[in-house]
Scaffold this active site. Structure first.
Site: not given
Length: 335
Positions: A63, A132, A213-214, A220
């Site tokens: 990242y 990873h 998880p979304l 959303s």
């Protein structure tokens, strides 16, 4: 409101029931992840999460690359002991801090990567260190052997894997106990269940940490059409969010929204509660205080067996919801 603590795996690591995914707090190779990030707000989010008991931070050297770990170092300065930090290695980063876009699991690279992460995080130990992605050219035993050395040296507390198959998990665990597996998992992405990977984890006493998880923010409900993704947002390249498949998924989401409304919670909270109720430790990503508060509140939502069954019946196992990566990305999972 204070979040409950749970055992992650059976090696002794205790974490809050929900972690904080930090990926979106910085760019990756210049690309925005879930829209523009703001460093000051990201740091406030980390601090607020800690106040609520959410001290389990998830990052990776990928990242940025490296920028995310450095941001976390700023956020935890003077308070390292109150955080549980998970980071990852294997996406190769060269000496100019550039991604080569190769996976490197060789022993010497593992040692190099951990020293760089320790420096960037401003710490002398990493609580949970993940591979990873699997390097297909390096035996898992070599990579995990190097990780085991880091545990012996006190630089790493526990080791984890990400996005690997049952076979790889078993081979790794035979060499050194694996504490956690991190893979994508949500109401819209349950391949670890379909492939029997969750059964393997249960058999071996390994914890499961679902990322996204979304559904990469889809649950959303803020994204109504593929055009709603910001211009530089990596989700534009994901088949799940393209063309006709996007609108099929919206229809499924509408059904999830109905149950959320009945329970007087947000669809995101319902999706998080579903994973927590399964005994997993989700790491929903956010860079905003408001959403960190909402996500942590979700840990306290009780779902009945009927609620869970109804949710899962909306998107039964095997439902085609579109690939979660482009073709190249899909070659790197379940190895």
């Amino acid at each position: 409101m204070s979040i409950k603590k749970v055992n992650l795996g059976n090696q002794g690591l205790v974490v809050p029931a929900i972690g904080l995914g930090c990926m979106g707090m910085t760019t990756i190779a210049g690309a925005d992840i879930y829209g523009k990030a703001d460093e000051a707000e990201a740091i406030k989010t980390i601090h607020r999460s800690l106040e609520l008991g959410g001290n389990f931070l998830d990052t990776a050297d990928l990242y940025g690359p490296l920028l995310n770990e450095r941001l976390i170092a700023k956020a935890i300065t003077g308070n390292r002991g109150n955080y549980i930090i998970a980071t990852k290695f294997a996406w190769e980063i060269d000496d100019n801090e550039q991604l080569t876009w190769k996976i490197n699991g060789k022993k010497d690279y593992v040692k190099k990567a951990v020293e760089r992460s320790l420096k960037n995080l401003g710490t002398d130990y990493i609580d949970l260190y993940y591979m990873h992605r699997l390097d297909p050219e390096t035996p898992i035993e070599e990579t995990v052997g190097a990780m085991a050395d880091l545990v012996k040296e006190g630089k790493v507390g526990y080791i984890g894997l990400s996005e690997v198959s049952s076979e790889t998990i078993k081979r790794a665990h035979a060499l050194h106990p694996v504490t956690a597996l991190q893979s994508e998992y949500s109401l819209f992405e349950r391949s670890v269940e379909e492939e029997g990977i969750l059964d393997t984890l249960k058999d071996l006493g390994i914890g499961f940490v679902p990322y996204s998880p979304l559904g990469r923010g889809f649950i959303s409900g803020e994204i109504k059409s593929p055009d709603d993704f910001p211009e530089n947002d990596f989700r534009r390249g994901i088949p799940k969010f393209q063309g006709e498949q996007f609108y099929k998924n919206i229809e499924l989401l509408n059904e999830i929204n109905k149950l959320a409304a009945e329970k007087n919670v947000t669809p995101s909270q319902l999706a998080i509660a579903w994973t927590v109720n399964k005994g997993f430790v989700p790491i929903p990503g956010t860079k905003r205080v408001k959403y960190a508060e909402q996500n942590i509140a979700a840990a306290a939502i009780a779902l009945t067996t009927q609620d869970a069954q109804r949710l899962e019946s909306i998107i039964p196992l095997g439902t085609a919801t579109g690939n979660r990566y482009d073709d190249w990305g899909m070659t790197m999972v379940s190895l």
